[in-house]
Design a protein around this motif. Sequence first.
Motif, PDB file in Angstrom:
ATOM      1  N   PRO A 456       9.349  83.221 -48.322  1.00 18.84           N
ATOM      2  CA  PRO A 456      10.273  84.474 -48.360  1.00 18.84           C
ATOM      3  C   PRO A 456      11.686  84.254 -47.318  1.00 18.84           C
ATOM      4  O   PRO A 456      12.642  84.698 -47.506  1.00 18.84           O
ATOM      5  CB  PRO A 456       9.524  85.596 -48.176  1.00 18.84           C
ATOM      6  N   ARG A 457      11.329  83.500 -46.508  1.00 25.67           N
ATOM      7  CA  ARG A 457      12.375  83.258 -45.635  1.00 25.67           C
ATOM      8  C   ARG A 457      13.445  82.207 -45.911  1.00 25.67           C
ATOM      9  O   ARG A 457      14.053  81.697 -45.203  1.00 25.67           O
ATOM     10  CB  ARG A 457      11.861  83.134 -44.082  1.00 25.67           C
ATOM     11  N   GLY A 458      13.092  81.407 -47.106  1.00 24.48           N
ATOM     12  CA  GLY A 458      13.878  80.494 -47.327  1.00 24.48           C
ATOM     13  C   GLY A 458      13.101  79.265 -47.357  1.00 24.48           C
ATOM     14  O   GLY A 458      12.119  79.098 -47.269  1.00 24.48           O
ATOM     15  N   GLU A 459      14.062  78.112 -47.827  1.00 26.28           N
ATOM     16  CA  GLU A 459      13.477  76.659 -47.691  1.00 26.28           C
ATOM     17  C   GLU A 459      13.327  76.493 -46.342  1.00 26.28           C
ATOM     18  O   GLU A 459      14.216  76.605 -45.619  1.00 26.28           O
ATOM     19  CB  GLU A 459      14.259  75.880 -48.431  1.00 26.28           C
ATOM     20  N   GLY A 460      12.246  75.594 -46.117  1.00 29.23           N
ATOM     21  CA  GLY A 460      12.117  75.128 -44.609  1.00 29.23           C
ATOM     22  C   GLY A 460      10.713  74.192 -44.636  1.00 29.23           C
ATOM     23  O   GLY A 460      10.750  73.947 -45.694  1.00 29.23           O
ATOM     24  N   ILE A 461      10.592  73.848 -43.279  1.00 30.29           N
ATOM     25  CA  ILE A 461       9.435  73.050 -43.122  1.00 30.29           C
ATOM     26  C   ILE A 461       8.300  73.500 -42.550  1.00 30.29           C
ATOM     27  O   ILE A 461       8.410  74.339 -41.728  1.00 30.29           O
ATOM     28  CB  ILE A 461       9.785  71.837 -42.217  1.00 30.29           C
ATOM     29  N   GLN A 462       7.142  73.555 -43.097  1.00 27.21           N
ATOM     30  CA  GLN A 462       5.834  74.134 -42.502  1.00 27.21           C
ATOM     31  C   GLN A 462       4.958  72.991 -42.014  1.00 27.21           C
ATOM     32  O   GLN A 462       4.725  72.167 -42.465  1.00 27.21           O
ATOM     33  CB  GLN A 462       5.244  74.546 -43.766  1.00 27.21           C
ATOM     34  N   GLU A 505      10.772  82.215 -33.494  1.00 23.58           N
ATOM     35  CA  GLU A 505      11.228  83.244 -34.140  1.00 23.58           C
ATOM     36  C   GLU A 505      12.634  83.501 -33.840  1.00 23.58           C
ATOM     37  O   GLU A 505      13.459  83.974 -34.725  1.00 23.58           O
ATOM     38  CB  GLU A 505      10.510  84.770 -33.645  1.00 23.58           C
ATOM     39  N   ARG A 506      13.323  82.957 -32.748  1.00 17.11           N
ATOM     40  CA  ARG A 506      14.572  83.160 -32.488  1.00 17.11           C
ATOM     41  C   ARG A 506      15.142  82.109 -33.675  1.00 17.11           C
ATOM     42  O   ARG A 506      16.626  82.141 -33.597  1.00 17.11           O
ATOM     43  CB  ARG A 506      14.965  82.918 -31.043  1.00 17.11           C
ATOM     44  N   ARG A 507      14.690  81.045 -33.614  1.00 15.13           N
ATOM     45  CA  ARG A 507      15.194  80.085 -34.616  1.00 15.13           C
ATOM     46  C   ARG A 507      14.881  80.378 -36.183  1.00 15.13           C
ATOM     47  O   ARG A 507      15.670  79.873 -36.990  1.00 15.13           O
ATOM     48  CB  ARG A 507      14.692  78.747 -34.367  1.00 15.13           C
ATOM     49  N   GLY A 508      14.607  81.761 -36.191  1.00 11.62           N
ATOM     50  CA  GLY A 508      14.230  82.334 -37.681  1.00 11.62           C
ATOM     51  C   GLY A 508      13.139  82.091 -38.297  1.00 11.62           C
ATOM     52  O   GLY A 508      12.939  82.051 -39.445  1.00 11.62           O
ATOM     53  N   GLY A 509      12.261  81.394 -37.648  1.00 13.08           N
ATOM     54  CA  GLY A 509      10.958  81.054 -38.348  1.00 13.08           C
ATOM     55  C   GLY A 509       9.692  81.841 -37.997  1.00 13.08           C
ATOM     56  O   GLY A 509       9.912  82.994 -37.331  1.00 13.08           O
ATOM     57  N   GLN A 510       8.699  81.195 -37.996  1.00  9.99           N
ATOM     58  CA  GLN A 510       7.401  82.486 -37.956  1.00  9.99           C
ATOM     59  C   GLN A 510       6.086  81.282 -37.371  1.00  9.99           C
ATOM     60  O   GLN A 510       5.921  80.528 -37.865  1.00  9.99           O
ATOM     61  CB  GLN A 510       6.984  82.799 -39.483  1.00  9.99           C
ATOM     62  N   VAL A 511       5.350  81.942 -36.666  1.00  7.54           N
ATOM     63  CA  VAL A 511       4.021  81.433 -36.267  1.00  7.54           C
ATOM     64  C   VAL A 511       2.823  82.290 -36.559  1.00  7.54           C
ATOM     65  O   VAL A 511       2.983  83.501 -36.441  1.00  7.54           O
ATOM     66  CB  VAL A 511       3.886  81.070 -34.635  1.00  7.54           C
TER      67      VAL A 511
END
Lengths: 543, 155
Positions: A456-462, A505-511
């Motif tokens: 939901p936060r867009g494309e990225g690397i998990q 989170e500051r980078r817009g990511g999630q842990v």
Amino acid sequence: MVSLKPPALPLAEKPALTEIKAQSRLLVPDVNPGGAQDLNQNDPRRSEDRHAEVKESGFDPRAHLAAIVESSADAIISKDLNGIIVSWNDSATWIFGYAANEIIGRSILMLIPPELHQEEDYILGKIRAGERIDQYETVRIRKSGERFPISATISSIRDATGKIIGASKIARDISDRKENEQSRFQLAAIVDSADDAIVSKDLNGIVRTWNQGAARMFGYTSEEMEGQPILRLIPEELHYEEDEILRKLREGDRVDHYETVRMKKGGEHFEVSVTISPIRDASGQVIGASKIARDISDRKRMERLLVQSEKLAATGRMAAAVAHEINNPLESLINLIFLARKNSPSEGKAYAHLRTAEQELERVAHIARQTLGYYRDTGLPAEVHLHELIENVLTVYGAKLLANDIRVEAQFNDMQKITVSRGELVQVFSNIITNAIDAMHGGGIINITTRKITSPRGEGIQTVIRDSGVGIRQEYLEKIFEPFFTTKGNLGTGIGLWIARELVERRGGQVSVASSTECGSSGTSVTIFIPFAPPDSRVSSHK
Amino acid sequence: MASASVFLIGENASNIKLPHSEASDAIETQRDRPIVLLVDDEQLIVDTLAEILEGAGFFVLAAYDGWTALEKVARCRPEYLLSDVLMPKMNGVELAIAIRKMYPSTRITLFSGQAGISDILLDGKRQGFEFELIAKPIHPLKLVEHLKGKRTDLS
């Protein structure tokens, strides 16, 4: 004989209703000192005997009835079957404003608003059919043109042969009552539309009324709660509060903005602010209580967040200051020891000692960097392959992994580069991998995968880092991201995961973290998602 | 001792009023060694690092504050600037911006022992200047490797 008519009332000054009542009370007993009650009740004799007696005393029932009509507080009007007014009492005069001589002989339609004229056809139709209309509520017009609500009872009038010749109409001005009703409705509407729960209860703590706000807040409908003890809403361990509240109420005290915990229908607890005031009857006796409750769980959550972030900010400031005071001397110390070693014979004991000292200083430097010197701004984000970065981190911990008999299985499928701050991400992965190592005392496997996903936060690397360690107990799981929370006793700082999350989170990511402590299948899995697109506010959100 | 000669050279180079011949002498002494302008208000860090970098083949111009640093490079372009960030009078970013304007090809590395310097770096960013930042403490060999690595990148 005393005059049966009350004194003529000048139209200009309408007497108050009570005044008229007072007059009638004075007049009627004068006409008949025996009193109506004596005539009808508690008299065992047959009614003909009584009538005869009444006649002997010179009593004229018609005059009596006329007196009643004239002294009635209600307007009493009669009309013929064409709607022409035939009689008009004094109350009719002061209710409608027309004197008898103005209105008798005129059409009753004068009193009816034009748009309601068809009502009269309906009324006359009923009357002709010999029916009676009871307490019919409608609107009429005063002489002044003012409209007002009335309640009318209309019955047919028959002549001696039983033929219907007209109608009598008893009308009551209900403006006051309507106004009362209106304000009651308004109050009820306000109560019902309020966001707060507004509840009334009696002095035994039984719920009497229950508004929609209460239904929304607690999940019980009014049917479910009215008649039920209010204790249903209070968690068992707080039941004593109700005794205290009731005691205060009986003394007539109120309870203002009392913050406590209540329970929803589903058993869920939530924080409320309650104001409780006594309800008194007309004599001033306390008969119950009104209770206004406001759900303050959101506010409380905000307050806690605020305290938390304030703590974090203070911690951050302190860490920054301490970092400066530690890292600078460390830099000098490392340089000095390095120089000392360079200047001593490489076969000597001093050389070996200084080499060890250097290694120990590296350890100190590492800890200091991890706990104090985390770099929010290691400057320029760069395009990197995440797996390269992770491999670098793994190299750093290579010796430690080997010593602990830990194998690393990695599947890297992140073909696309991502723009991140290297220093920050190295810290994130170091923290997580250190945790994994610390969780596996008897050896094990760390499994690392990276892949491109669309969230939901867009494309990225998990990135998923899974260890086969001891796992984290369920009750600790929700706390592991809190600063200074550690399961490592004296060895842990409780700051690693907190920082990791901050940075991601500051980078817009999630842990996120999942863990199992079940014997045989225990382990922890940390999932880190980083979107390709950095948050726009990245620069402006820094202070 | 090696450090003594380093500082002699450093002091000479700092004197911008040097007669022409003396200045060329200083540059002569430098020969083919790359010049590093090293700045930190912690004197011990400057002194020790200067010795280490000299030992590693660099020619070091050392300064304890930004103004002195600027004076030292008024006549000759340093190949590297290695500067602390939080310093009195002139901070590392201000110094770096000045050097970038004077010598656009000078490789600039900032190093800091503190996390709370984002404001200073942001100031630079707003003016369109971004600099590499490394964390203190850093092992001398790694620092040397880092600087030499950059040099290889260049050529």
